[in-house]
Design a protein around this motif. Structure first.
Motif, PDB file in Angstrom:
ATOM      1  N   TRP A   1       0.954  -1.437   0.044  1.00 21.81           N
ATOM      2  CA  TRP A   1      -0.212   0.013  -0.044  1.00 21.81           C
ATOM      3  C   TRP A   1       0.968   1.185   0.160  1.00 21.81           C
ATOM      4  O   TRP A   1       0.651   2.316  -0.822  1.00 21.81           O
ATOM      5  CB  TRP A   1      -0.695  -0.010   1.112  1.00 21.81           C
ATOM      6  N   GLN A   2       1.953   1.283   0.568  1.00 22.32           N
ATOM      7  CA  GLN A   2       2.776   2.467   0.796  1.00 22.32           C
ATOM      8  C   GLN A   2       3.397   2.633  -0.538  1.00 22.32           C
ATOM      9  O   GLN A   2       4.139   3.901  -0.730  1.00 22.32           O
ATOM     10  CB  GLN A   2       3.813   2.140   2.068  1.00 22.32           C
ATOM     11  N   LYS A   3       3.699   1.609  -1.371  1.00 24.23           N
ATOM     12  CA  LYS A   3       4.197   2.106  -2.786  1.00 24.23           C
ATOM     13  C   LYS A   3       3.376   2.442  -3.909  1.00 24.23           C
ATOM     14  O   LYS A   3       3.457   2.721  -4.903  1.00 24.23           O
ATOM     15  CB  LYS A   3       5.068   0.798  -3.037  1.00 24.23           C
ATOM     16  N   VAL A   4       1.827   2.575  -3.268  1.00 25.27           N
ATOM     17  CA  VAL A   4       1.053   2.962  -4.453  1.00 25.27           C
ATOM     18  C   VAL A   4       1.453   4.519  -4.907  1.00 25.27           C
ATOM     19  O   VAL A   4       1.578   5.573  -3.919  1.00 25.27           O
ATOM     20  CB  VAL A   4      -0.495   3.079  -4.032  1.00 25.27           C
ATOM     21  N   SER A   5       1.519   4.690  -6.012  1.00 26.36           N
ATOM     22  CA  SER A   5       2.044   6.102  -6.583  1.00 26.36           C
ATOM     23  C   SER A   5       1.706   6.211  -8.255  1.00 26.36           C
ATOM     24  O   SER A   5       1.044   5.437  -8.698  1.00 26.36           O
ATOM     25  CB  SER A   5       3.592   5.977  -6.792  1.00 26.36           C
ATOM     26  N   PRO A   6       1.457   7.728  -8.430  1.00 22.57           N
ATOM     27  CA  PRO A   6       1.073   7.666  -9.804  1.00 22.57           C
ATOM     28  C   PRO A   6       1.492   6.876 -10.825  1.00 22.57           C
ATOM     29  O   PRO A   6       1.026   6.258 -11.855  1.00 22.57           O
ATOM     30  CB  PRO A   6       1.311   9.312 -10.121  1.00 22.57           C
ATOM     31  N   ALA A   7       2.907   6.337 -10.836  1.00 21.70           N
ATOM     32  CA  ALA A   7       3.724   5.781 -11.710  1.00 21.70           C
ATOM     33  C   ALA A   7       2.928   4.272 -11.912  1.00 21.70           C
ATOM     34  O   ALA A   7       3.180   3.534 -12.974  1.00 21.70           O
ATOM     35  CB  ALA A   7       4.968   5.609 -11.540  1.00 21.70           C
ATOM     36  N   TYR A   8       2.499   3.870 -10.721  1.00 21.95           N
ATOM     37  CA  TYR A   8       1.952   2.453 -10.518  1.00 21.95           C
ATOM     38  C   TYR A   8       0.695   2.373 -10.320  1.00 21.95           C
ATOM     39  O   TYR A   8       0.153   1.108  -9.819  1.00 21.95           O
ATOM     40  CB  TYR A   8       2.938   1.652  -9.551  1.00 21.95           C
ATOM     41  N   LEU A   9      -0.135   3.364 -10.426  1.00 14.76           N
ATOM     42  CA  LEU A   9      -1.756   3.255 -10.189  1.00 14.76           C
ATOM     43  C   LEU A   9      -2.211   2.262 -11.165  1.00 14.76           C
ATOM     44  O   LEU A   9      -3.177   1.654 -10.446  1.00 14.76           O
ATOM     45  CB  LEU A   9      -2.161   4.728 -10.299  1.00 14.76           C
ATOM     46  N   SER A  10      -2.021   2.167 -12.430  1.00 13.50           N
ATOM     47  CA  SER A  10      -2.677   1.013 -13.040  1.00 13.50           C
ATOM     48  C   SER A  10      -2.473   0.018 -12.674  1.00 13.50           C
ATOM     49  O   SER A  10      -3.428  -1.016 -12.632  1.00 13.50           O
ATOM     50  CB  SER A  10      -2.319   1.248 -14.734  1.00 13.50           C
TER      51      SER A  10
ATOM     52  N   TYR B   1      -1.769  -1.273  -9.611  1.00 12.79           N
ATOM     53  CA  TYR B   1      -2.577  -1.497  -8.399  1.00 12.79           C
ATOM     54  C   TYR B   1      -3.964  -1.527  -8.498  1.00 12.79           C
ATOM     55  O   TYR B   1      -4.609  -2.205  -7.829  1.00 12.79           O
ATOM     56  CB  TYR B   1      -2.134  -0.450  -7.187  1.00 12.79           C
ATOM     57  N   LYS B   2      -4.496  -0.919  -9.648  1.00 12.97           N
ATOM     58  CA  LYS B   2      -5.957  -1.025 -10.019  1.00 12.97           C
ATOM     59  C   LYS B   2      -6.086  -2.542 -10.506  1.00 12.97           C
ATOM     60  O   LYS B   2      -7.202  -3.150 -10.354  1.00 12.97           O
ATOM     61  CB  LYS B   2      -6.593  -0.029 -11.155  1.00 12.97           C
ATOM     62  N   GLU B   3      -5.309  -2.829 -11.415  1.00 11.86           N
ATOM     63  CA  GLU B   3      -5.419  -4.292 -11.713  1.00 11.86           C
ATOM     64  C   GLU B   3      -5.343  -5.303 -10.564  1.00 11.86           C
ATOM     65  O   GLU B   3      -5.914  -6.268 -10.720  1.00 11.86           O
ATOM     66  CB  GLU B   3      -4.180  -4.741 -12.828  1.00 11.86           C
ATOM     67  N   ILE B   4      -4.715  -4.992  -9.709  1.00 13.10           N
ATOM     68  CA  ILE B   4      -4.535  -5.931  -8.197  1.00 13.10           C
ATOM     69  C   ILE B   4      -5.919  -6.062  -7.739  1.00 13.10           C
ATOM     70  O   ILE B   4      -6.472  -6.976  -7.321  1.00 13.10           O
ATOM     71  CB  ILE B   4      -3.468  -5.359  -7.337  1.00 13.10           C
ATOM     72  N   VAL B   5      -6.704  -4.887  -7.461  1.00 19.62           N
ATOM     73  CA  VAL B   5      -7.924  -4.689  -7.047  1.00 19.62           C
ATOM     74  C   VAL B   5      -8.861  -5.581  -8.006  1.00 19.62           C
ATOM     75  O   VAL B   5      -9.643  -6.219  -7.484  1.00 19.62           O
ATOM     76  CB  VAL B   5      -8.338  -3.188  -7.015  1.00 19.62           C
ATOM     77  N   ASP B   6      -9.012  -5.302  -9.228  1.00 18.86           N
ATOM     78  CA  ASP B   6      -9.607  -5.983 -10.422  1.00 18.86           C
ATOM     79  C   ASP B   6      -9.400  -7.633  -9.857  1.00 18.86           C
ATOM     80  O   ASP B   6     -10.473  -8.482 -10.069  1.00 18.86           O
ATOM     81  CB  ASP B   6      -9.365  -5.873 -11.758  1.00 18.86           C
ATOM     82  N   PHE B   7      -8.002  -8.018  -9.836  1.00 22.18           N
ATOM     83  CA  PHE B   7      -7.950  -9.359  -9.494  1.00 22.18           C
ATOM     84  C   PHE B   7      -8.496 -10.010  -8.470  1.00 22.18           C
ATOM     85  O   PHE B   7      -9.201 -10.950  -8.268  1.00 22.18           O
ATOM     86  CB  PHE B   7      -6.172  -9.621  -9.551  1.00 22.18           C
ATOM     87  N   PHE B   8      -8.335  -9.168  -7.495  1.00 24.03           N
ATOM     88  CA  PHE B   8      -9.119  -9.599  -6.020  1.00 24.03           C
ATOM     89  C   PHE B   8     -10.547  -9.640  -6.228  1.00 24.03           C
ATOM     90  O   PHE B   8     -11.174 -10.809  -5.911  1.00 24.03           O
ATOM     91  CB  PHE B   8      -8.805  -8.429  -4.925  1.00 24.03           C
ATOM     92  N   PHE B   9     -11.166  -8.862  -6.816  1.00 22.37           N
ATOM     93  CA  PHE B   9     -12.751  -9.053  -6.808  1.00 22.37           C
ATOM     94  C   PHE B   9     -13.079  -9.745  -7.825  1.00 22.37           C
ATOM     95  O   PHE B   9     -14.452 -10.590  -7.664  1.00 22.37           O
ATOM     96  CB  PHE B   9     -13.192  -7.463  -7.277  1.00 22.37           C
ATOM     97  N   ASN B  10     -12.294 -10.297  -8.946  1.00 18.11           N
ATOM     98  CA  ASN B  10     -12.931 -10.977  -9.750  1.00 18.11           C
ATOM     99  C   ASN B  10     -12.395 -12.681  -9.692  1.00 18.11           C
ATOM    100  O   ASN B  10     -12.719 -13.602 -10.341  1.00 18.11           O
ATOM    101  CB  ASN B  10     -12.191 -10.719 -11.173  1.00 18.11           C
ATOM    102  N   ALA B  11     -11.568 -12.861  -8.494  1.00 25.38           N
ATOM    103  CA  ALA B  11     -11.265 -14.217  -8.074  1.00 25.38           C
ATOM    104  C   ALA B  11     -11.969 -14.524  -7.060  1.00 25.38           C
ATOM    105  O   ALA B  11     -12.228 -14.234  -5.914  1.00 25.38           O
ATOM    106  CB  ALA B  11      -9.686 -13.965  -7.713  1.00 25.38           C
ATOM    107  N   GLY B  12     -13.078 -15.347  -7.383  1.00 22.27           N
ATOM    108  CA  GLY B  12     -14.205 -15.767  -6.619  1.00 22.27           C
ATOM    109  C   GLY B  12     -13.689 -16.684  -5.308  1.00 22.27           C
ATOM    110  O   GLY B  12     -14.491 -16.570  -4.411  1.00 22.27           O
TER     111      GLY B  12
END
Length: 232
Positions: free
Chosen positions: A58-67, A69-80
């Motif tokens: 979480w502490q490494k979330v930055s503009p350069a890697y925002l995309s 971390y969004k994919e990681i959020v997608d992965f979590f919610f799509n992994a049943g």
């Protein structure tokens, strides 16, 4: 059925210094043990796509890697097969002197117990992996394992083990989700910051509301704000 739980915490210093943050968060992800490879491969593929070799945090979330971390959020919610639960502790209301013999570390592991206990179900087997830390009492994890095992006669908590976060993508995912929830409650980010954008992304795309305490039966993204005031 066998399950694995990967845990991390955010804002831990608030349990011993009430001025540090309003809330401490302790969170974990639950997966069936036979899905460990799927979790590792899914998150590993995202890291490889962005050429990331270090930890996801979480502490490494930055503009350069925002995309990413969004994919990681997608992965979590799509992994049943993945579930997440976080317990939020309001630091101002914690009384270590009265309840923990002035031992903040003991209080921390009591809250850890509350995180885990309510999602341990009959006739299952559980292994818990906690982010490794230097405890004053070296037997804390063994005490937690024993307390959980004694409270669940028809389930088996086979191990509560400390694991360095860089060795576990499960702990890294728990770090990100726990950090998001705790930051939301602590209001410690600027509205235009990458962290704020990531929280907003999760809220708008998957929750359709702001992050807030959930009903206890919420299975995918469970937020438990513990009541330390007593009463009904």
């Amino acid at each position: 059925m066998k399950f694995e739980i990967y845990c991390d915490e955010s804002g831990l210093e608030a349990l011993s210094n009430k001025e540090a943050h309003a809330y401490t968060g302790i969170g974990g992800i639950w997966i069936p043990a036979d899905q460990r490879v799927a979790l590792k491969e899914g998150l590993g593929a995202i890291k490889a796509k962005y050429n990331i070799h270090g930890e996801l945090k979480w502490q490494k979330v930055s503009p350069a890697y925002l995309s990413m971390y969004k994919e990681i959020v997608d992965f979590f919610f799509n992994a049943g097969y993945i579930r997440f639960r976080v317990i939020l502790v309001e630091a101002e209301k914690v009384d270590h002197i009265r309840f923990n013999s002035a031992d903040a570390e003991l209080g921390f592991y009591k809250f850890y117990y509350q995180l885990l206990q309510h999602w341990i179900f009959d006739f299952n087997e559980y292994v818990v992996f906690a982010d490794l830390k230097q405890n004053r009492n070296k037997g804390r994890l063994k005490e937690l394992e024993k307390a959980l095992d004694n409270s669940n006669y028809t389930s088996d908590i086979t191990q509560v083990q400390g694991l360095p976060s860089h060795e576990s993508l499960g702990i890294q995912l728990a770090d990100i989700l726990t950090g998001m929830v705790t930051a939301k409650f602590n209001k410690e980010y600027k509205p235009e910051a990458a962290k704020a954008q990531l929280i907003q992304y999760l809220e708008e795309k998957y929750l359709s509301r702001e992050i807030a305490p959930t009903a206890k039966w919420e299975e995918k993204f469970n937020v438990f704000k513990i009541n330390l005031q007593g009463g009904w």
